[in-house]
Write an enzyme that holds these catalytic residues in place. Structure first.
Site, PDB file in Angstrom:
ATOM      1  N   HIS A  94      -7.241   1.112  -6.919  1.00  0.00           N
ATOM      2  CA  HIS A  94      -7.522   0.377  -5.679  1.00  0.00           C
ATOM      3  C   HIS A  94      -8.330  -0.877  -6.030  1.00  0.00           C
ATOM      4  O   HIS A  94      -9.500  -1.005  -5.674  1.00  0.00           O
ATOM      5  CB  HIS A  94      -8.302   1.280  -4.728  1.00  0.00           C
ATOM      6  CG  HIS A  94      -8.291   0.849  -3.299  1.00  0.00           C
ATOM      7  ND1 HIS A  94      -7.656  -0.306  -2.857  1.00  0.00           N
ATOM      8  CD2 HIS A  94      -8.856   1.421  -2.183  1.00  0.00           C
ATOM      9  CE1 HIS A  94      -7.816  -0.426  -1.557  1.00  0.00           C
ATOM     10  NE2 HIS A  94      -8.540   0.605  -1.125  1.00  0.00           N
ATOM     11  N   CYS A 135     -16.150   3.438   0.411  1.00  0.00           N
ATOM     12  CA  CYS A 135     -15.056   2.548   0.821  1.00  0.00           C
ATOM     13  C   CYS A 135     -14.548   2.837   2.231  1.00  0.00           C
ATOM     14  O   CYS A 135     -13.794   2.030   2.780  1.00  0.00           O
ATOM     15  CB  CYS A 135     -13.910   2.607  -0.191  1.00  0.00           C
ATOM     16  SG  CYS A 135     -13.082   4.204  -0.302  1.00  0.00           S
ATOM     17  N   ARG A 140       0.875  -1.179   0.000  1.00  0.00           N
ATOM     18  CA  ARG A 140       0.000   0.000   0.000  1.00  0.00           C
ATOM     19  C   ARG A 140       0.910   1.225   0.000  1.00  0.00           C
ATOM     20  O   ARG A 140       1.671   1.442   0.949  1.00  0.00           O
ATOM     21  CB  ARG A 140      -0.902  -0.006   1.234  1.00  0.00           C
ATOM     22  CG  ARG A 140      -1.917   1.139   1.289  1.00  0.00           C
ATOM     23  CD  ARG A 140      -2.723   1.038   2.574  1.00  0.00           C
ATOM     24  NE  ARG A 140      -3.698   2.088   2.724  1.00  0.00           N
ATOM     25  CZ  ARG A 140      -4.985   1.996   2.390  1.00  0.00           C
ATOM     26  NH1 ARG A 140      -5.438   0.873   1.843  1.00  0.00           N
ATOM     27  NH2 ARG A 140      -5.812   3.002   2.575  1.00  0.00           N
ATOM     28  N   ASP A 144     -16.568   8.783  -2.165  1.00  0.00           N
ATOM     29  CA  ASP A 144     -15.356   8.560  -1.372  1.00  0.00           C
ATOM     30  C   ASP A 144     -15.032   9.877  -0.689  1.00  0.00           C
ATOM     31  O   ASP A 144     -15.552  10.939  -1.063  1.00  0.00           O
ATOM     32  CB  ASP A 144     -14.213   8.115  -2.297  1.00  0.00           C
ATOM     33  CG  ASP A 144     -13.000   7.593  -1.543  1.00  0.00           C
ATOM     34  OD1 ASP A 144     -13.060   7.471  -0.295  1.00  0.00           O
ATOM     35  OD2 ASP A 144     -11.983   7.303  -2.197  1.00  0.00           O
ATOM     36  N   ARG A 200     -14.457  -6.879   2.291  1.00  0.00           N
ATOM     37  CA  ARG A 200     -13.029  -6.786   2.007  1.00  0.00           C
ATOM     38  C   ARG A 200     -12.331  -8.099   2.384  1.00  0.00           C
ATOM     39  O   ARG A 200     -11.437  -8.558   1.663  1.00  0.00           O
ATOM     40  CB  ARG A 200     -12.401  -5.610   2.765  1.00  0.00           C
ATOM     41  CG  ARG A 200     -12.798  -4.231   2.278  1.00  0.00           C
ATOM     42  CD  ARG A 200     -12.283  -3.929   0.882  1.00  0.00           C
ATOM     43  NE  ARG A 200     -10.852  -4.030   0.749  1.00  0.00           N
ATOM     44  CZ  ARG A 200      -9.988  -3.054   1.047  1.00  0.00           C
ATOM     45  NH1 ARG A 200     -10.426  -1.886   1.493  1.00  0.00           N
ATOM     46  NH2 ARG A 200      -8.680  -3.238   0.880  1.00  0.00           N
ATOM     47  N   GLN A 210     -10.336  -3.021  -3.307  1.00  0.00           N
ATOM     48  CA  GLN A 210     -11.589  -2.409  -2.857  1.00  0.00           C
ATOM     49  C   GLN A 210     -12.724  -2.711  -3.829  1.00  0.00           C
ATOM     50  O   GLN A 210     -13.837  -3.050  -3.425  1.00  0.00           O
ATOM     51  CB  GLN A 210     -11.417  -0.893  -2.726  1.00  0.00           C
ATOM     52  CG  GLN A 210     -12.695  -0.155  -2.361  1.00  0.00           C
ATOM     53  CD  GLN A 210     -13.209  -0.517  -0.986  1.00  0.00           C
ATOM     54  OE1 GLN A 210     -12.472  -0.404  -0.005  1.00  0.00           O
ATOM     55  NE2 GLN A 210     -14.456  -0.964  -0.884  1.00  0.00           N
TER      56      GLN A 210
END
Length: 314
Positions: A140, A270, A113, A231, A298, A143
């Site tokens: 991402h 998310c 990440r 988001d 997730r 996700q």
């Protein structure tokens, strides 16, 4: 880019392709159902990754990515080693290339990440084990694997789905557009001028036959949508926070926007959410919000990503 000695890298959704993503979602649904009511740390009956070690490498803060991959690996029978920039030499006292080669001798796969997508590409070039994108500024994918699982769980078919995005044209939206190109759904994008998604991802979806609508009107994007997604407006460390927040104010997902959508539309985020900015409390806590199903998923989606990366799925 060279592949790992065994398994395969997962830097973007297109590394897997539509058939593999469908297989991941199917596997995630089956595994989730099979362990209903079990303690969360108990391994799946087949423990397919027993004896495997996953390195989680974090240059950016994380809650859901960190916890979901940790629990996912435990449920698959494996173990996890967590490294962050404060407690490792990544990109500081040691190059990414050397870190990749060292970790490849010590673990069986790596989740990174980070900020610059070029870093994970460099990691993948030099690693001889699978490298998985836990988030970069570009995309991402993990996700969105969870988001697709959530959409299907809530009774919606992906082909022809109408997905509406509100706010910043960021890494999450890029992966939604990439998913659209693979799974054949349409995307309406409502962003302020100057905050549109990268044209590369827009073209990718359009070239695959998807309808991508770019507009600066939240109501237009929401009208008739099946799924509404937003988001946080301000990412970690962004210097232009006040200016950006002012530009985003007209793109909050509130009850008036939700009423423009289909009556059975669902709301995704998310997380972490900033109530009163990108989403109203009424929507976030309302009956159409499935954000906590999405967060739990997730784990289940990451399990299938791991199995695919190890060459055990699809």
């Amino acid at each position: 880019m060279a592949g790992p000695t065994s398994g395969q890298h997962f830097l973007d959704l297109s590394d897997a392709g539509g058939d593999a993503i469908a297989a991941m979602i199917s596997d995630a649904i089956d595994r989730k159902a099979a362990r209903a009511g079990w303690p969360k740390g108990k391994a799946d009956a087949d423990a397919p990754l027993a004896g495997k070690v996953l390195a989680l490498v974090f240059e950016k803060n994380s809650t859901r990515t960190r916890v979901s991959f940790d629990i996912a690996m435990r449920q698959l029978g494996g173990t996890v080693l967590i490294l962050d920039s404060a407690s490792s030499q990544l990109g500081r006292g040691e190059t990414i290339a050397d870190t990749a080669r060292v970790l490849s001798r010590m673990v069986d796969a790596i989740v990174l990440r980070t900020d610059d997508h070029a870093k994970i590409e460099e990691m993948a070039r030099h690693a001889s084990v699978p490298v998985i994108n836990g988030l970069t500024d570009r995309s991402h994918p993990c996700q969105i694997a969870a988001d697709l699982l959530t959409v299907i769980e809530h009774g919606k078919s992906l082909p022809g789905l109408e997905v509406a995005w509100f706010g910043d044209g960021n890494n999450v939206l890029h992966s939604i557009l990439e998913a659209a190109s693979l799974m054949k759904f349409n995307v309406r994008v409502a962003t302020p001028e100057g905050y549109e998604p990268d044209s590369e991802f827009v073209s990718l979806a359009r070239n695959a036959g998807c309808t991508v609508t770019l507009c600066q009107d939240a109501a237009q994007a929401a009208t008739g949508a099946d799924v509404l997604v937003t988001d946080t407006w301000i990412s970690m460390g962004q210097a232009d926070a006040d200016e950006k927040r002012a530009a985003m104010e007209a793109f909050q997902v509130d009850s008036a926007i939700m009423q423009k959508a289909q009556s059975d539309a669902i709301f995704l985020h998310c997380l972490p959410a900033h109530i009163g900015d990108e989403v109203s409390e009424e929507v976030f806590e309302g009956p159409q919000s499935v954000v906590f199903d999405e967060a739990e998923n997730r784990i289940h989606a990451q399990k299938s990503v791991l199995l695919w990366s190890f060459g055990l799925l699809g």
